[in-house]
Motif scaffolding. Structure first.
Motif, PDB file in Angstrom:
ATOM      1  N   ASN A 121       0.858  -1.188   0.000  1.00 15.13           N
ATOM      2  CA  ASN A 121       0.000   0.000   0.000  1.00 15.13           C
ATOM      3  C   ASN A 121       0.894   1.237   0.000  1.00 15.13           C
ATOM      4  OD1 ASN A 121      -1.940   1.953   0.347  1.00 15.13           O
ATOM      5  ND2 ASN A 121      -2.599   1.287   2.387  1.00 15.13           N
ATOM      6  N   THR A 123      -0.459   4.328  -0.073  1.00 17.06           N
ATOM      7  CA  THR A 123      -1.328   5.447   0.314  1.00 17.06           C
ATOM      8  C   THR A 123      -1.504   5.485   1.835  1.00 17.06           C
ATOM      9  OG1 THR A 123      -3.441   4.253   0.327  1.00 17.06           O
ATOM     10  CG2 THR A 123      -2.583   4.954  -1.819  1.00 17.06           C
ATOM     11  N   LEU A 128      -5.815  -0.915   2.408  1.00 15.94           N
ATOM     12  CA  LEU A 128      -5.929  -1.007   0.944  1.00 15.94           C
ATOM     13  C   LEU A 128      -5.129  -2.195   0.407  1.00 15.94           C
ATOM     14  CD1 LEU A 128      -7.181   0.280  -1.542  1.00 15.94           C
ATOM     15  CD2 LEU A 128      -5.139   1.732  -1.753  1.00 15.94           C
ATOM     16  N   ALA A 129      -3.948  -2.442   0.955  1.00 12.43           N
ATOM     17  CA  ALA A 129      -3.146  -3.571   0.492  1.00 12.43           C
ATOM     18  C   ALA A 129      -3.830  -4.890   0.822  1.00 12.43           C
ATOM     19  CB  ALA A 129      -1.750  -3.528   1.112  1.00 12.43           C
ATOM     20  N   ASN A 148       3.472  -1.969   3.435  1.00  5.57           N
ATOM     21  CA  ASN A 148       3.430  -0.584   2.929  1.00  5.57           C
ATOM     22  C   ASN A 148       4.717  -0.277   2.163  1.00  5.57           C
ATOM     23  OD1 ASN A 148       0.903   0.044   4.208  1.00  5.57           O
ATOM     24  ND2 ASN A 148       2.007   0.224   6.160  1.00  5.57           N
ATOM     25  N   TYR A 200      -6.604   3.077  -7.042  1.00  8.55           N
ATOM     26  CA  TYR A 200      -6.937   1.653  -7.141  1.00  8.55           C
ATOM     27  C   TYR A 200      -8.412   1.445  -6.780  1.00  8.55           C
ATOM     28  CZ  TYR A 200      -6.954  -3.372  -6.252  1.00  8.55           C
ATOM     29  OH  TYR A 200      -7.244  -4.724  -6.272  1.00  8.55           O
TER      30      TYR A 200
END
Length: 233
Positions: A121, A123, A128-129, A148, A200
């Protein structure tokens, strides 16, 4: 009598000489007189030297003229060659365009279950990952690491990173994640990193995936190539 005859001969000799001098117009009291003939001979030699000098000047002038004509003709030829593009000057050659480092392929779509993926991720969006990893697992990709990773620039959808041996795997992931860009690194195995960005929005549905062999898609001309920052130890 002989002595008298010799004496008279010696006395008459100066007289004869004076008489002969009187008859010879080129002499005067024993001195040579310069005649018109003598002057003509001298001036004739001067005229011949003058003609030789004049002839040499004409020859030199002719050689210089021929050289000038040759230089002008060469200049005209070079100018026409440059205008037509037949002749190029090193100083005016354009700089070569940089060659693209994006692998051309084509690459074949691979079996997702044979591809090991690391998902990162880039961001500040929490989870999100993990979301992306779950979606890839649902498509049978073997997700190994989740974490991250900073990249620049931000705002992209995702970047796909692999070494030379993993390019076909990267192509398969790029067909799965829309608008993703490929970046090569020096790894020697076939693993692939997926770094998701703020744009994404998920993966493509199975029925929408194009498995036609093709090239990888990298950053376009004039666009900055996403670069992962080194992961802190």
């Amino acid at each position: 009598m002989r002595e008298s005859s010799c004496s008279m001969t010696e006395q008459d000799s100066p007289r004869r000489q004076r008489a002969q001098a009187k008859r010879d117009p080129t002499e005067w009291h024993g001195h040579r007189i310069v005649t018109e003939t003598d002057l003509g001979a001298v001036f004739e030699e001067d005229d011949a030297a003058r003609r030789r000098r004049s002839s040499m000047r004409r020859i030199r002038h002719g050689v210089v003229l021929v050289l000038l004509i040759g230089l002008v003709a060469a200049a005209v030829y070079v100018a026409l060659g440059i205008a037509r593009g037949d002749i190029s000057i090193g100083a005016s050659e354009p700089s070569p365009e940089p060659t693209s480092t994006c692998p051309a392929g084509p690459f074949d779509y691979q079996d997702p279950s044979a591809i090991t993926v690391n998902v990162f991720n880039s961001t500040t969006i929490d989870g999100l990952a993990t979301t992306a990893a779950d979606q890839l697992r649902g498509r049978a990709f073997a997700v190994r690491d989740i974490g991250n990773k900073q990249v620049g620039p931000t705002g992209m959808t995702a970047i796909i990173i692999s070494g030379e041996g993993g390019r076909a795997n990267a192509f398969t992931l790029q067909r799965t994640i829309p608008d993703s860009l490929y970046v090569a690194d020096e790894r020697e195995d076939r693993t692939v990193d997926v770094v998701v960005g703020t744009s994404y929005a998920g993966i493509i549905p199975p029925e929408g995936i194009d498995i036609t062999p093709a090239a990888l898609r990298c950053a376009g001309e004039g666009q900055p190539t996403p670069t992962p920052a080194p992961t802190a130890p």
